[in-house]
Design a protein around this motif. Sequence first.
Motif, PDB file in Angstrom:
ATOM      1  N   LEU A   1       0.858  -1.187   0.000  1.00  0.00           N
ATOM      2  CA  LEU A   1       0.000   0.000   0.000  1.00  0.00           C
ATOM      3  C   LEU A   1       0.893   1.236   0.000  1.00  0.00           C
ATOM      4  CD1 LEU A   1      -2.843  -0.772   2.591  1.00  0.00           C
ATOM      5  CD2 LEU A   1      -2.889  -1.069   0.111  1.00  0.00           C
ATOM      6  N   THR A   2       0.378   2.324  -0.511  1.00  0.00           N
ATOM      7  CA  THR A   2       1.150   3.566  -0.481  1.00  0.00           C
ATOM      8  C   THR A   2       1.116   4.139   0.937  1.00  0.00           C
ATOM      9  OG1 THR A   2      -0.733   4.994  -0.963  1.00  0.00           O
ATOM     10  CG2 THR A   2       0.440   4.065  -2.856  1.00  0.00           C
ATOM     11  N   ALA A   3       1.936   5.157   1.159  1.00  0.00           N
ATOM     12  CA  ALA A   3       1.952   5.805   2.479  1.00  0.00           C
ATOM     13  C   ALA A   3       0.568   6.342   2.800  1.00  0.00           C
ATOM     14  CB  ALA A   3       2.973   6.946   2.470  1.00  0.00           C
ATOM     15  N   ARG A   4      -0.055   6.991   1.835  1.00  0.00           N
ATOM     16  CA  ARG A   4      -1.386   7.570   2.061  1.00  0.00           C
ATOM     17  C   ARG A   4      -2.413   6.471   2.342  1.00  0.00           C
ATOM     18  NH1 ARG A   4      -2.922  12.323  -0.243  1.00  0.00           N
ATOM     19  NH2 ARG A   4      -1.434  12.043  -1.942  1.00  0.00           N
TER      20      ARG A   4
ATOM     21  N   ALA B   1     -11.133  12.497  11.046  1.00  0.00           N
ATOM     22  CA  ALA B   1     -10.219  13.593  10.732  1.00  0.00           C
ATOM     23  C   ALA B   1     -10.640  14.285   9.444  1.00  0.00           C
ATOM     24  CB  ALA B   1      -8.805  13.047  10.583  1.00  0.00           C
ATOM     25  N   ALA B   2     -10.245  15.528   9.314  1.00  0.00           N
ATOM     26  CA  ALA B   2     -10.519  16.259   8.078  1.00  0.00           C
ATOM     27  C   ALA B   2      -9.701  15.638   6.950  1.00  0.00           C
ATOM     28  CB  ALA B   2     -10.137  17.717   8.273  1.00  0.00           C
ATOM     29  N   PRO B   3     -10.174  15.801   5.695  1.00  0.00           N
ATOM     30  CA  PRO B   3      -9.436  15.212   4.571  1.00  0.00           C
ATOM     31  C   PRO B   3      -7.992  15.714   4.473  1.00  0.00           C
ATOM     32  CG  PRO B   3     -11.591  16.017   3.869  1.00  0.00           C
ATOM     33  CD  PRO B   3     -11.405  16.466   5.279  1.00  0.00           C
ATOM     34  N   THR B   4      -7.744  16.880   5.053  1.00  0.00           N
ATOM     35  CA  THR B   4      -6.387  17.434   4.960  1.00  0.00           C
ATOM     36  C   THR B   4      -5.452  16.872   6.019  1.00  0.00           C
ATOM     37  OG1 THR B   4      -7.119  19.243   6.371  1.00  0.00           O
ATOM     38  CG2 THR B   4      -7.149  19.638   3.983  1.00  0.00           C
TER      39      THR B   4
ATOM     40  N   ARG C   1      -1.310  16.568   5.907  1.00  0.00           N
ATOM     41  CA  ARG C   1      -0.595  17.395   6.886  1.00  0.00           C
ATOM     42  C   ARG C   1       0.405  16.548   7.689  1.00  0.00           C
ATOM     43  NH1 ARG C   1      -4.768  20.790   8.724  1.00  0.00           N
ATOM     44  NH2 ARG C   1      -5.356  19.290  10.304  1.00  0.00           N
ATOM     45  N   TRP C   2      -0.031  15.353   8.052  1.00  0.00           N
ATOM     46  CA  TRP C   2       0.885  14.450   8.777  1.00  0.00           C
ATOM     47  C   TRP C   2       2.083  14.090   7.887  1.00  0.00           C
ATOM     48  CZ3 TRP C   2       1.903  13.151  13.518  1.00  0.00           C
ATOM     49  CH2 TRP C   2       0.914  13.172  14.496  1.00  0.00           C
TER      50      TRP C   2
ATOM     51  N   LEU D   1       7.325  13.277   4.339  1.00  0.00           N
ATOM     52  CA  LEU D   1       7.019  12.225   3.355  1.00  0.00           C
ATOM     53  C   LEU D   1       5.959  12.685   2.333  1.00  0.00           C
ATOM     54  CD1 LEU D   1       6.926   9.074   5.675  1.00  0.00           C
ATOM     55  CD2 LEU D   1       8.750   9.750   4.105  1.00  0.00           C
ATOM     56  N   ALA D   2       5.667  13.967   2.296  1.00  0.00           N
ATOM     57  CA  ALA D   2       4.603  14.443   1.400  1.00  0.00           C
ATOM     58  C   ALA D   2       4.888  14.063  -0.051  1.00  0.00           C
ATOM     59  CB  ALA D   2       4.449  15.955   1.540  1.00  0.00           C
ATOM     60  N   ARG D   3       6.158  14.134  -0.433  1.00  0.00           N
ATOM     61  CA  ARG D   3       6.518  13.809  -1.830  1.00  0.00           C
ATOM     62  C   ARG D   3       6.317  12.331  -2.133  1.00  0.00           C
ATOM     63  NH1 ARG D   3      11.771  14.171  -3.635  1.00  0.00           N
ATOM     64  NH2 ARG D   3      12.578  14.123  -1.522  1.00  0.00           N
TER      65      ARG D   3
END
Lengths: 235, 224
Positions: free
Chosen positions: A93-96, A110-113, A117-118, A124-126
């Motif tokens: 699975l991906t990080a997300r 939690a909000a979709p954002t 944000r985490w 690890l956003a990239r």
Amino acid sequence: MDAPLIEARGLFKSFGATPVLRGVELEVAPGRGLIIIGRNGAGKSTLLRLLAGLGAPTAGDARLFGVSSRKLEPSARRRLGMLTHQSYLYPNLTARENLEFFRALYRVAAAPTEIPRWLERVGLARFADERVRAFSRGMEQRLALVRALIHRPDALLMDEPFAALDPDGAELAATLIREALERGCAVALTAHRELDFAADRCVSRELVRGRLLDSGAAPARTDAEPRLAHAADAR
Amino acid sequence: MAGFVAVLRKDLTLELRGGESTLALVALSILILIVMVFALNPVGGAADAPIAAGALWVAMIFAGMAGAARVVLAERDNGCLRALYLSPLDRGALFLAKLAAASIFMVVAEAAVVVMLVLFFNLDFDGRLARMLPALALGLVGFAALATLLAAISGRVHAGDLLMPLLAVPLYVPALIAGVKASAAALAGAPWSALADWLRIMAAFDVLFIAAGFILFEHLLGED
């Protein structure tokens, strides 16, 4: 003093004829931390596993939130965060997707954002849509930190949380743990040597041949940055 | 319910990405079927209905042992089974999610096997195949429940991988007999009434295995 969220009472554990833990007594109150220091094979991971209810003690009792760890109801399990040498992440699975899965499992409204944000926070956003199998050990550890914290647990059990992290990652982990302590989370974590962070909230105790020695105050911080010397060793 | 959906969706996503369980199931089922065809040398048609039914169930069971159990065994990678154990997810719901995933993988594999069975045994695509479907569905769900349960047990004991085939077949024998009899009767063109008793036996076994899994899964996931 608040009632302890993490407790061990006369905890013994043997594997066959080999004793690993011998009468461990501990308690961690809300907003306080216990750093369990010990060498390889001292029984640190076993102690955390028993505290989490992952194993059965030979004698004595491990308790979370005042209840035996082996008998936690789902509502109590929702209050626990656990970080171990295994990341508990799905390699394909991906990080997300991993975080989405654990968010659903813990019913985090939690909000979709929240997840972006985490991921941004742990650098690890990239790599949000990269599969975890392509991650380095350090990246996986950063994501595992988020997995353990995303549901804002009231008790955290962390087995060498700074292992495999680079200095920035170790600093980030220290910050996240400090924040958890400040919002009232009880933290028990293991390390190979003294850690110099959150000294005002944490106590260090050494686990030697299965016995948890009496507590002493953690060493005072000597500079503005937490010293996490062992993080470099663990890499 | 949310946890059940999350686990099932995750398992299906992983399967669509890797296809390990379904591919193993399909490949092994077809290989077993081919071996049976060569060994039994059927002449084709209704006369071979018992042989065709037997071959189909042998393929389903031996492939199912390898494929269906993977839905539990794959969770041991990276300690993910411990993560599920520690999560607030109800363990009964976890069992049902794993059972649903294993059943879906087996349905895909069995669809391929039934097509091959028709070709190898020179059967017709007609109402007789449709009449066999209830037996196949009941057998598949029951076996998936048993395999999921045994996979959880096998993770707790030394050399657990060996335990799976040793326990699965003996435990499944009553349902297997009923499944073969019902399938053979269906392929031979027998009326529904001739299948009813066998289907009831299979339904009873499904209820037994599913209830056992639902109740026992919690105790099987813990560690000593």
